[in-house]
Every structure is written in C-alpha cells, then in structure tokens.
Enzyme design. Sequence first.
Site, PDB file in Angstrom:
ATOM      1  N   ASN A  10      -5.488  -5.095   4.176  1.00  0.00           N
ATOM      2  CA  ASN A  10      -6.695  -4.575   3.526  1.00  0.00           C
ATOM      3  C   ASN A  10      -7.663  -5.744   3.360  1.00  0.00           C
ATOM      4  OD1 ASN A  10      -8.618  -3.537   1.797  1.00  0.00           O
ATOM      5  ND2 ASN A  10      -7.230  -3.311   0.043  1.00  0.00           N
ATOM      6  N   LYS A  12     -10.618  -5.624   2.287  1.00  0.00           N
ATOM      7  CA  LYS A  12     -11.554  -5.418   1.161  1.00  0.00           C
ATOM      8  C   LYS A  12     -12.977  -5.729   1.624  1.00  0.00           C
ATOM      9  CE  LYS A  12      -7.693  -6.361  -1.841  1.00  0.00           C
ATOM     10  NZ  LYS A  12      -7.170  -6.839  -3.104  1.00  0.00           N
ATOM     11  N   HIS A  93      -7.372   2.844  -4.273  1.00  0.00           N
ATOM     12  CA  HIS A  93      -7.042   1.441  -4.575  1.00  0.00           C
ATOM     13  C   HIS A  93      -7.467   1.125  -6.005  1.00  0.00           C
ATOM     14  CE1 HIS A  93      -7.033  -2.906  -4.502  1.00  0.00           C
ATOM     15  NE2 HIS A  93      -6.251  -2.828  -3.449  1.00  0.00           N
ATOM     16  N   GLU A  95      -8.882  -1.323  -7.257  1.00  0.00           N
ATOM     17  CA  GLU A  95     -10.241  -1.872  -7.399  1.00  0.00           C
ATOM     18  C   GLU A  95     -11.271  -0.753  -7.423  1.00  0.00           C
ATOM     19  OE1 GLU A  95      -9.889  -4.695  -4.202  1.00  0.00           O
ATOM     20  OE2 GLU A  95      -8.468  -5.834  -5.417  1.00  0.00           O
ATOM     21  N   GLU A 163       1.070  -0.796  -6.098  1.00  0.00           N
ATOM     22  CA  GLU A 163       0.410  -2.089  -6.249  1.00  0.00           C
ATOM     23  C   GLU A 163       0.177  -2.371  -7.729  1.00  0.00           C
ATOM     24  OE1 GLU A 163      -1.870  -3.257  -2.476  1.00  0.00           O
ATOM     25  OE2 GLU A 163      -3.186  -1.968  -3.629  1.00  0.00           O
ATOM     26  N   GLY A 169      -3.970 -10.195  -5.861  1.00  0.00           N
ATOM     27  CA  GLY A 169      -4.826 -11.374  -5.755  1.00  0.00           C
ATOM     28  C   GLY A 169      -4.522 -12.466  -6.763  1.00  0.00           C
ATOM     29  N   SER A 208      -0.076  -9.658  -3.771  1.00  0.00           N
ATOM     30  CA  SER A 208       0.317 -11.051  -3.495  1.00  0.00           C
ATOM     31  C   SER A 208       1.495 -11.166  -2.525  1.00  0.00           C
ATOM     32  CB  SER A 208       0.616 -11.802  -4.802  1.00  0.00           C
ATOM     33  OG  SER A 208      -0.558 -11.873  -5.595  1.00  0.00           O
TER      34      SER A 208
HETATM   35  P1  PGA Z   1      -3.410  -9.082  -2.358  1.00  0.00           P
HETATM   36  O1  PGA Z   1      -4.081  -7.621  -2.371  1.00  0.00           O
HETATM   37  O2  PGA Z   1      -2.405  -9.093  -1.245  1.00  0.00           O
HETATM   38  O3  PGA Z   1      -4.568 -10.034  -2.086  1.00  0.00           O
HETATM   39  O4  PGA Z   1      -2.789  -9.305  -3.685  1.00  0.00           O
HETATM   40  C1  PGA Z   1      -3.317  -6.479  -2.145  1.00  0.00           C
HETATM   41  C2  PGA Z   1      -4.196  -5.257  -2.230  1.00  0.00           C
HETATM   42  O5  PGA Z   1      -5.022  -5.179  -3.134  1.00  0.00           O
HETATM   43  O6  PGA Z   1      -4.088  -4.324  -1.387  1.00  0.00           O
END
Ligand code: PGA
Length: 249
Positions: A10, A12, A93, A95, A163, A169, A208
């Site tokens: 992803n 983003k 997601h 976010e 997640e 992140g 992560s």
């Molecule tokens: P990350 O993000 O691997 O940077 O922690 C995962 C995600 O939000 O899909």
Amino acid sequence: MARRKLIAGNWKMNGHFDHLRELHGIEKAAKANPQVDVAICPPATLIAPAVARVPGLAIGAQDCHPADNGAHTGCLSAAMLKEAGAPHVIVGHSERRTDQGETDEQVRGKAEAARRHGLVAIVCVGETAAERDAGKAETVVTSQIVGSVLGDAKADWLVVAYEPVWAIGTGRVPTLDDVAAMHAVIRAKLADMIGDEADDVRILYGGSMNGDNAADLLAVANVDGGLVGGASLSADKFVPIIEAGAALA
Ligand code: PGA
C-alpha cells in the site's frame, strides 16, 4: 483448502511517476515466487501507467466509492478502478476511517461496490492503542468485522486485513501470540457470519511488516499474507517479504 498467501503493498499518498521503476524488481520477484500472490496499490493516478509498465504484476487501488457514478467530486468508483486495470481495492483503511471519518457501513458499501465490479475487496480492521490498553481490542475488531463485511461474502472477492492502528508506520508490532489470538477471533467471527466459506478467506496482517519480521509474522496461524505500507515503497525492502511468504508456501 490451502489459502495462498497474498503480499500486498500500500503506497498510500506516496510515489510519483518516476517511482514506478521500483515495480520492475517487484514484478520479477512475483514471477519468481508464483506460490504467493503479490499486489501493489499505488496512488490512483499511477494505476494505469503501472499496469502498462508491469503487466505481470497486480496493481490495486486504495479506496473506492460505494456508488457506481454520480455527483461525488473527487471520488472514484470501483468500475473506474477496474477499467484502469486494478483487480483489488483496499477499503476501510484506518487512515481513511480516521481522516475521512469512514464508518463500517460505508466500508461495507465500498466492499459491495468492489464485488459488483469484480474486484477483490481488502477490508481493513484494527484497534487503536487506547482501545488495546483498555482491553477492548477484540470487541472493537469484532464489531468492525460485523459492520464492514457483507453477510454473503465469498473468499474469491473478500480479503480481511488486521492492522492494529498503533502498529502502522510506527515500527511497533504486536507479539506473535497477540497476532495469532486476533486472527483466530477474526476467523471465528467470519465463520459465524459466512459459515464454511470463512475457511477460505485470507486474513492479512498489516502494521510495520518488514523484511526482518515478515517470516515470523507470516508463519503465525491464520496469517495469510501481509498488507505492507512503508516497506512496499522500494523493491529492495518489499522483495524479502515476498520471499518470506513464498518460503512458507
Ligand atoms: P506500514 O503500513 O507497513 O507502513 O506500517 C501498513 C498499512 O497501513 O497498510
């Protein structure tokens, strides 16, 4: 039925046109490891050029609108994403749940739109740090599953991604026991909702994941792949995750 692992990246809101060069190494690794499925979900503007550049790699999308068309400025329908060449779309997601205030009901509508247009919906769920600290992680995730997943979901178009918001992140990951416990809870809730079909639904872990921890995370029971943010932005970081998945297949 054995579930094929899916390693999905992803991007983003990262990556401009010149970033597509990273896809060549990822496509090569996907072809060299056919026992796993691989996808990259770049920003929507890059879907069509990415499909043209690496036809051997699945290029997914990061969101879609529940409706097929209409007065929804700035939004994209599942049909448009399909036409651009995307076989998958991430929905719900964290976010977007946070930044755009998306509800479970909207996420379910997006998953339904994906199904209507022949896309695989990757439905994301996960608790915040405060919810975990309060001992509510399983309740929160279960309620997101009930709210976001359609009662007639099928494994060929539904993928769930667990997640934990606090792991995204941040470089922090849950213990393997915590991952196993949550994935088991998700599998059981899916079984309540869709019966035996739940056995075939892939449940990804996200938050992560990187080349150092992927082998351990992907070996956990009921972890059928990864949804990878930061480490999907370069072939150097993403390919080891593909290989870790393939080694377990
Ligand atoms: P990350 O993000 O691997 O940077 O922690 C995962 C995600 O939000 O899909």
